[in-house]
Design a protein around this motif. Structure first.
Motif, PDB file in Angstrom:
ATOM      1  N   PRO A  70      17.665  15.481   4.086  1.00  0.00           N
ATOM      2  CA  PRO A  70      16.429  14.748   3.785  1.00  0.00           C
ATOM      3  C   PRO A  70      15.538  15.550   2.845  1.00  0.00           C
ATOM      4  CG  PRO A  70      16.868  14.771   6.155  1.00  0.00           C
ATOM      5  CD  PRO A  70      17.822  15.724   5.539  1.00  0.00           C
ATOM      6  N   GLU A  71      14.735  14.837   2.091  1.00  0.00           N
ATOM      7  CA  GLU A  71      13.858  15.479   1.109  1.00  0.00           C
ATOM      8  C   GLU A  71      12.401  15.407   1.572  1.00  0.00           C
ATOM      9  OE1 GLU A  71      17.051  14.196  -2.333  1.00  0.00           O
ATOM     10  OE2 GLU A  71      15.048  13.325  -2.381  1.00  0.00           O
ATOM     11  N   ASP A  72      11.622  16.391   1.155  1.00  0.00           N
ATOM     12  CA  ASP A  72      10.219  16.435   1.554  1.00  0.00           C
ATOM     13  C   ASP A  72       9.318  16.470   0.326  1.00  0.00           C
ATOM     14  OD1 ASP A  72      10.352  19.055   0.580  1.00  0.00           O
ATOM     15  OD2 ASP A  72      10.579  19.923   2.590  1.00  0.00           O
ATOM     16  N   ALA A  73       8.010  16.606   0.565  1.00  0.00           N
ATOM     17  CA  ALA A  73       7.043  16.570  -0.521  1.00  0.00           C
ATOM     18  C   ALA A  73       7.267  17.689  -1.528  1.00  0.00           C
ATOM     19  CB  ALA A  73       5.629  16.648   0.053  1.00  0.00           C
ATOM     20  N   GLY A  74       7.610  18.886  -1.041  1.00  0.00           N
ATOM     21  CA  GLY A  74       7.833  20.015  -1.937  1.00  0.00           C
ATOM     22  C   GLY A  74       9.012  19.794  -2.867  1.00  0.00           C
ATOM     23  N   VAL A  75      10.101  19.276  -2.307  1.00  0.00           N
ATOM     24  CA  VAL A  75      11.302  19.000  -3.105  1.00  0.00           C
ATOM     25  C   VAL A  75      11.009  17.935  -4.151  1.00  0.00           C
ATOM     26  CG1 VAL A  75      13.639  18.063  -2.999  1.00  0.00           C
ATOM     27  CG2 VAL A  75      12.889  19.698  -1.281  1.00  0.00           C
ATOM     28  N   LEU A  76      10.297  16.878  -3.754  1.00  0.00           N
ATOM     29  CA  LEU A  76       9.956  15.794  -4.675  1.00  0.00           C
ATOM     30  C   LEU A  76       9.043  16.300  -5.789  1.00  0.00           C
ATOM     31  CD1 LEU A  76       9.880  12.838  -5.558  1.00  0.00           C
ATOM     32  CD2 LEU A  76       8.084  12.447  -3.842  1.00  0.00           C
ATOM     33  N   SER A  77       8.026  17.063  -5.437  1.00  0.00           N
ATOM     34  CA  SER A  77       7.091  17.587  -6.430  1.00  0.00           C
ATOM     35  C   SER A  77       7.797  18.468  -7.449  1.00  0.00           C
ATOM     36  CB  SER A  77       5.976  18.380  -5.745  1.00  0.00           C
ATOM     37  OG  SER A  77       5.213  17.552  -4.910  1.00  0.00           O
ATOM     38  N   SER A  78       8.695  19.313  -6.969  1.00  0.00           N
ATOM     39  CA  SER A  78       9.438  20.211  -7.857  1.00  0.00           C
ATOM     40  C   SER A  78      10.303  19.418  -8.837  1.00  0.00           C
ATOM     41  CB  SER A  78      10.307  21.153  -7.017  1.00  0.00           C
ATOM     42  OG  SER A  78      11.062  21.997  -7.835  1.00  0.00           O
ATOM     43  N   PHE A  79      10.940  18.373  -8.325  1.00  0.00           N
ATOM     44  CA  PHE A  79      11.797  17.536  -9.176  1.00  0.00           C
ATOM     45  C   PHE A  79      10.970  16.844 -10.266  1.00  0.00           C
ATOM     46  CE2 PHE A  79      13.679  13.453 -10.257  1.00  0.00           C
ATOM     47  CZ  PHE A  79      14.996  13.787 -10.533  1.00  0.00           C
ATOM     48  N   ILE A  80       9.851  16.259  -9.880  1.00  0.00           N
ATOM     49  CA  ILE A  80       9.041  15.525 -10.840  1.00  0.00           C
ATOM     50  C   ILE A  80       8.392  16.466 -11.862  1.00  0.00           C
ATOM     51  CG2 ILE A  80       7.001  14.055 -11.116  1.00  0.00           C
ATOM     52  CD1 ILE A  80       9.522  12.631 -10.079  1.00  0.00           C
ATOM     53  N   VAL A  90       5.365   9.448  -3.619  1.00  0.00           N
ATOM     54  CA  VAL A  90       5.339   8.853  -2.276  1.00  0.00           C
ATOM     55  C   VAL A  90       6.650   9.159  -1.558  1.00  0.00           C
ATOM     56  CG1 VAL A  90       5.206   6.678  -0.994  1.00  0.00           C
ATOM     57  CG2 VAL A  90       3.856   6.976  -3.100  1.00  0.00           C
ATOM     58  N   LEU A  91       6.564   9.464  -0.279  1.00  0.00           N
ATOM     59  CA  LEU A  91       7.751   9.581   0.576  1.00  0.00           C
ATOM     60  C   LEU A  91       7.804   8.360   1.484  1.00  0.00           C
ATOM     61  CD1 LEU A  91       7.578  13.332   1.685  1.00  0.00           C
ATOM     62  CD2 LEU A  91       9.283  12.319   0.155  1.00  0.00           C
ATOM     63  N   ASP A  92       8.962   7.729   1.552  1.00  0.00           N
ATOM     64  CA  ASP A  92       9.099   6.578   2.459  1.00  0.00           C
ATOM     65  C   ASP A  92       9.369   7.106   3.867  1.00  0.00           C
ATOM     66  OD1 ASP A  92       9.350   4.132   3.587  1.00  0.00           O
ATOM     67  OD2 ASP A  92      11.177   3.552   2.542  1.00  0.00           O
ATOM     68  N   GLU A  93       8.319   7.570   4.522  1.00  0.00           N
ATOM     69  CA  GLU A  93       8.439   8.244   5.811  1.00  0.00           C
ATOM     70  C   GLU A  93       8.965   7.350   6.921  1.00  0.00           C
ATOM     71  OE1 GLU A  93       8.115  11.343   6.162  1.00  0.00           O
ATOM     72  OE2 GLU A  93       6.504  12.172   4.941  1.00  0.00           O
ATOM     73  N   ALA A 100       0.862  -1.184   0.000  1.00  0.00           N
ATOM     74  CA  ALA A 100       0.000   0.000   0.000  1.00  0.00           C
ATOM     75  C   ALA A 100       0.900   1.236   0.000  1.00  0.00           C
ATOM     76  CB  ALA A 100      -0.913   0.003   1.219  1.00  0.00           C
ATOM     77  N   PHE A 101       0.840   2.012  -1.069  1.00  0.00           N
ATOM     78  CA  PHE A 101       1.623   3.237  -1.185  1.00  0.00           C
ATOM     79  C   PHE A 101       0.721   4.427  -0.848  1.00  0.00           C
ATOM     80  CE2 PHE A 101       3.505   0.227  -4.169  1.00  0.00           C
ATOM     81  CZ  PHE A 101       4.859   0.324  -3.894  1.00  0.00           C
ATOM     82  N   VAL A 102       1.149   5.257   0.096  1.00  0.00           N
ATOM     83  CA  VAL A 102       0.392   6.455   0.457  1.00  0.00           C
ATOM     84  C   VAL A 102       1.075   7.664  -0.183  1.00  0.00           C
ATOM     85  CG1 VAL A 102      -0.490   7.893   2.325  1.00  0.00           C
ATOM     86  CG2 VAL A 102      -0.312   5.411   2.637  1.00  0.00           C
ATOM     87  N   THR A 103       0.380   8.348  -1.055  1.00  0.00           N
ATOM     88  CA  THR A 103       0.964   9.470  -1.788  1.00  0.00           C
ATOM     89  C   THR A 103       1.077  10.704  -0.896  1.00  0.00           C
ATOM     90  OG1 THR A 103      -1.139  10.341  -2.604  1.00  0.00           O
ATOM     91  CG2 THR A 103      -0.101   8.578  -3.883  1.00  0.00           C
ATOM     92  N   ILE A 104       1.813  11.694  -1.387  1.00  0.00           N
ATOM     93  CA  ILE A 104       2.030  12.915  -0.601  1.00  0.00           C
ATOM     94  C   ILE A 104       0.740  13.718  -0.430  1.00  0.00           C
ATOM     95  CG2 ILE A 104       4.463  13.093  -1.202  1.00  0.00           C
ATOM     96  CD1 ILE A 104       3.730  15.155  -3.308  1.00  0.00           C
ATOM     97  N   ASP A 105      -0.287  13.433  -1.235  1.00  0.00           N
ATOM     98  CA  ASP A 105      -1.568  14.118  -1.063  1.00  0.00           C
ATOM     99  C   ASP A 105      -2.603  13.243  -0.367  1.00  0.00           C
ATOM    100  OD1 ASP A 105      -1.958  12.381  -3.120  1.00  0.00           O
ATOM    101  OD2 ASP A 105      -2.620  13.875  -4.579  1.00  0.00           O
TER     102      ASP A 105
END
Length: 254
Positions: free
Chosen positions: A182-192, A203-206, A106-111
């Motif tokens: 460490p990276e967060d949702a904002g950094v990941l979203s910007s990269f993608i 998804v972030l592996d929290e 089960a993958f939980v997305t950043i949203d």
């Protein structure tokens, strides 16, 4: 006396010339040091980063694999595929290795959306474990985008950023010099948004559980799951266009 004075004067001139040459060498040496200092510093930083990454991969392969007999590639690249071997201690039916049924994760997305692999049957699923700082990830992102561009209804892409505080803490890398933060949702979203596609699930592996359950040994690792839930490709290290194309076209149907 004259000879003595003359000899002394000549000796003094020679001594002065030697001193002058020595001073020039010191100045030139200092200038050379100034020019090379940035290169040396950059080299040291790279070495520190490499040490951190090696420590991380060593932790993943030794700690997360729990002493399994599966081998992992020692070279990251398009031929690094020995990680596909199924460990002897693993179930012959379910696991994150090529030829096995993918774990029903089960993958939980950043949203906040939850995606379970078993609910995605009937479509290919690309699961990409990555980090924003990873140089090869800026190449793999566009590669995946090109491979699935015309197949949005057939292929689901799940991007898992594993460079989180929990994973770094588990690996003993948190706060170490030279280790990317460490990276967060904002950094990941910007990269993608730059290197991927807005339709991908992020998804972030929290907790580090995804990295452990999928037995990740390298930051840039790509899986292709076929419509029946089988692992068609596991690429430990940057995936190549031929690998991805072959995996996405290998499903013959029921």
């Amino acid at each position: 006396m004259a000879d003595c004075c003359g000899g002394s004067t000549a000796g003094s001139h020679r001594s002065n010339r030697r001193k002058g040459g020595s001073e020039r060498k010191k100045v030139e040496g200092a200038r050379g040091t100034d020019r090379t200092r940035p290169t040396v510093i950059a080299g040291l930083l790279c070495c520190l980063l490499l040490v951190g990454v090696l420590a991380l991969t060593g932790f993943f392969s030794a700690g997360f694999q729990g002493g399994s007999t599966g081998t992992l590639p020692t070279v990251i690249g398009d031929q690094a595929r020995t990680g596909n071997a199924v460990p002897a201690a693993e179930s012959p039916k379910v696991g994150p290795f090529q030829g096995m049924k993918a774990p029903d994760t089960a993958f939980v997305t950043i949203d906040g959306k939850t995606l379970r692999l078993s609910e995605l049957r009937g479509r290919f699923v690309v699961v990409w474990f990555m980090a924003v700082w990873c140089p090869s990830c800026a190449v793999v992102g566009p590669l995946i985008k090109d491979a699935v561009r015309a197949r949005a209804d057939e292929v689901v892409v799940i991007v898992v950023d594993l460079w989180t505080p929990s994973v770094l803490r588990l690996a003993g890398l948190e706060g170490r010099p030279g280790v990317p933060p460490p990276e967060d949702a904002g950094v990941l979203s910007s990269f993608i948004s730059q290197w991927g596609d807005k339709g991908w699930y992020l998804v972030l592996d929290e907790t580090g559980e995804l990295t452990k359950s999928w037995r990740i040994a390298y930051v840039d690792t790509t899986f292709v799951i076929d419509p029946e839930g089988n692992v068609k490709l596991r690429s430990d290290g940057p995936v190549t266009p031929p690998q991805l194309s072959a995996a996405l076209s290998s499903f013959a149907g029921p």
